[in-house]
Every structure is written in C-alpha cells, then in structure tokens.
Design an enzyme around this catalytic site. Structure first.
Site, PDB file in Angstrom:
ATOM      1  N   MET A   1       0.656  -5.708   9.445  1.00  0.00           N
ATOM      2  CA  MET A   1       1.290  -5.723   8.122  1.00  0.00           C
ATOM      3  C   MET A   1       0.761  -6.816   7.202  1.00  0.00           C
ATOM      4  O   MET A   1       1.464  -7.265   6.309  1.00  0.00           O
ATOM      5  CB  MET A   1       2.805  -5.867   8.290  1.00  0.00           C
ATOM      6  CG  MET A   1       3.431  -4.767   9.105  1.00  0.00           C
ATOM      7  SD  MET A   1       2.903  -3.101   8.615  1.00  0.00           S
ATOM      8  CE  MET A   1       4.075  -2.754   7.338  1.00  0.00           C
TER       9      MET A   1
ATOM     10  N   HIS B   1      -2.483   4.972   8.138  1.00  0.00           N
ATOM     11  CA  HIS B   1      -1.515   4.963   7.037  1.00  0.00           C
ATOM     12  C   HIS B   1      -0.660   6.221   7.152  1.00  0.00           C
ATOM     13  O   HIS B   1      -1.201   7.325   7.346  1.00  0.00           O
ATOM     14  CB  HIS B   1      -2.249   4.914   5.686  1.00  0.00           C
ATOM     15  CG  HIS B   1      -1.322   4.827   4.520  1.00  0.00           C
ATOM     16  ND1 HIS B   1      -0.739   3.639   4.118  1.00  0.00           N
ATOM     17  CD2 HIS B   1      -0.836   5.800   3.691  1.00  0.00           C
ATOM     18  CE1 HIS B   1       0.048   3.889   3.075  1.00  0.00           C
ATOM     19  NE2 HIS B   1       0.010   5.179   2.804  1.00  0.00           N
TER      20      HIS B   1
ATOM     21  N   SER C   1       3.399   1.113  18.895  1.00  0.00           N
ATOM     22  CA  SER C   1       3.318   2.471  19.468  1.00  0.00           C
ATOM     23  C   SER C   1       1.934   3.077  19.242  1.00  0.00           C
ATOM     24  O   SER C   1       1.442   3.833  20.069  1.00  0.00           O
ATOM     25  CB  SER C   1       4.409   3.374  18.888  1.00  0.00           C
ATOM     26  OG  SER C   1       4.162   3.657  17.516  1.00  0.00           O
TER      27      SER C   1
HETATM   28  C1  GRF Z   1       2.930   3.084  11.611  1.00  0.00           C
HETATM   29  O1  GRF Z   1       3.656   4.161  11.069  1.00  0.00           O
HETATM   30  C2  GRF Z   1       1.882   2.660  10.617  1.00  0.00           C
HETATM   31  O2  GRF Z   1       1.390   3.717   9.829  1.00  0.00           O
HETATM   32  C3  GRF Z   1       2.620   1.703   9.751  1.00  0.00           C
HETATM   33  O3  GRF Z   1       3.531   1.031  10.585  1.00  0.00           O
HETATM   34  C4  GRF Z   1       3.774   1.823  11.729  1.00  0.00           C
HETATM   35  C5  GRF Z   1       3.372   0.982  12.903  1.00  0.00           C
HETATM   36  O4  GRF Z   1       3.973   1.431  14.009  1.00  0.00           O
HETATM   37  N1  GRF Z   1       1.708   0.758   9.152  1.00  0.00           N
HETATM   38  P1  GRF Z   1       3.568   0.816  15.440  1.00  0.00           P
HETATM   39  O5  GRF Z   1       3.681  -0.700  15.367  1.00  0.00           O
HETATM   40  O6  GRF Z   1       2.162   1.243  15.729  1.00  0.00           O
HETATM   41  O7  GRF Z   1       4.579   1.427  16.358  1.00  0.00           O
END
Ligand code: GRF
Length: 200
Positions: free
Chosen positions: A92, A111, A15
């Site tokens: 991740m 973050h 997202s």
């Molecule tokens: C976000 O809230 C980011 O801060 C955390 O994981 C989420 C990722 O969401 N590391 P997306 O994959 O960008 O939807």
C-alpha cells in the site's frame, strides 16, 4: 529448470502472496519466491512467508523520515537477492520514480479493477469497488500490470473479469474480484517467465 526469482512486497493479509507461494510449490512453475518484504510489522503475510520457509523482512515506512530513505532501505534489502521481478501484492505504498527507475520493467502490481477504469491516486481497496458500484458497471475484475511512476498506468500483463451482480455490496464484489486476482497473478508471472527465460 530455470526459474524467475521473485520478491513479493506486502502490507497486509498476503492472500495474493499465498496464491503466488502456492503456484511456486509446483516444481514446473517457472518462478520461485526469494523473499517477502512488508512495510507493516503486523502484516499477516509475514507469517505466510515464514510458514513457507521464505525469508521475510520488515521495512517499516514509519521508521524513516522520508520516502527516499524508506525506498533506499527497501532497495538495499532487495539487492541482497539476485531478483528478476518484484511483485507488489497488496503493497500500500506509492513508489517514487527514483525507485521505479532502478527496477524498470521489473515491478508488477495487482489492481482490483479492469484498468484503465477505476485506477489512479486514491483508487485502492474498497474505494475501487465503491466507485465501480456507484458507476453501475456490469463487470469488474483484476488487472496485473507493470508499475511506472504514473499510478496504475503501466503496461497491462493480463486481466480477468467478473460480473457485477444485482445487489452486490463492496464485500461481495471484492470477494469475487480477489478470487480472480489469485488466479491472475500466478498466470501473469508465468507469462513473463516464459517470455524472459526462453529469450536466447
Ligand atoms: C488486493 O485486492 C489488492 O488488489 C489490493 O489489496 C488487496 C490485497 O490483498 N491492493 P492481500 O494482502 O493480497 O490479501
């Protein structure tokens, strides 16, 4: 118009990637996404990239015997493009000092807390919001920062805060925070682009 050339690294929904893609759709936005790389073959963000006509690559960390091998292939993939900035967006994997050193001051991350609070090893996703709620914080938010080897300790580019409301759950707080991430990330990219593209 000169534009900052981005790679966006993802592991899941994407997202934040979508927010960056949508911002880049504005021809006056000073950046464009050259490629998307996911360490997970099943990341929904890969579909977002392909739907936007952006080169999408999978560098599956499970395929490699070591982090060094994974990061070598990641680096090789990135080097196919003439990039200015690597945007970690829900990526991740912790990147090692060797990789970070090759892209000094060129890696951004988002973050979901107001760093330096609630950051560091093991503080990601739900764990962050759980810790914020358990600490009884009155506010939280999103931080966009440069990546250095010390996890979540790099220079902060910008932050956007949200209130923590009575009765908030991890779900309600994370939904409020990610909404601000989607605004903060493009804002941070534009800020860096203005600083770097206007330099004589
Ligand atoms: C976000 O809230 C980011 O801060 C955390 O994981 C989420 C990722 O969401 N590391 P997306 O994959 O960008 O939807």
């Amino acid at each position: 118009m000169q534009k900052l050339k981005l790679a966006v690294l993802i592991s899941g929904s994407g997202s934040n990637l979508q927010a960056i893609i949508d911002a880049c759709a504005d021809e006056d936005f000073p950046a464009r996404v050259m490629c998307v790389i996911s360490n997970r073959p099943d990341a929904h963000g890969l579909k977002r990239a392909r739907d936007a006509g952006i080169s999408a690559h999978i560098v599956d960390h499970k395929v490699y015997d070591s982090r060094a091998d994974f990061e070598e292939v990641l680096d090789d993939t990135l080097n196919h493009y003439d990039l200015d900035l690597i945007c970690l967006a829900g990526f991740m994997r912790i990147l090692g000092a060797g990789f970070i050193g090759k892209w000094e001051n060129q890696i951004l991350n988002t973050h979901p807390s107001l760093l330096p609070k609630f950051g560091g090893e093991g503080m990601y996703g739900e764990h962050v919001h759980r810790a914020v709620l358990d600490a009884g914080e009155s506010e939280s938010g999103a931080t966009i920062h440069f990546v250095i080897p010390d996890v979540d300790k790099g220079p902060i580019v910008l932050q956007r805060s949200v209130p923590v409301l009575e009765g908030d759950s991890i779900e309600t707080l994370s939904a409020r925070v990610i909404e601000q991430e989607h605004i903060a990330y493009p804002e941070a990219i534009a800020k860096i682009a203005r600083e770097r593209l206007e330099k004589p």
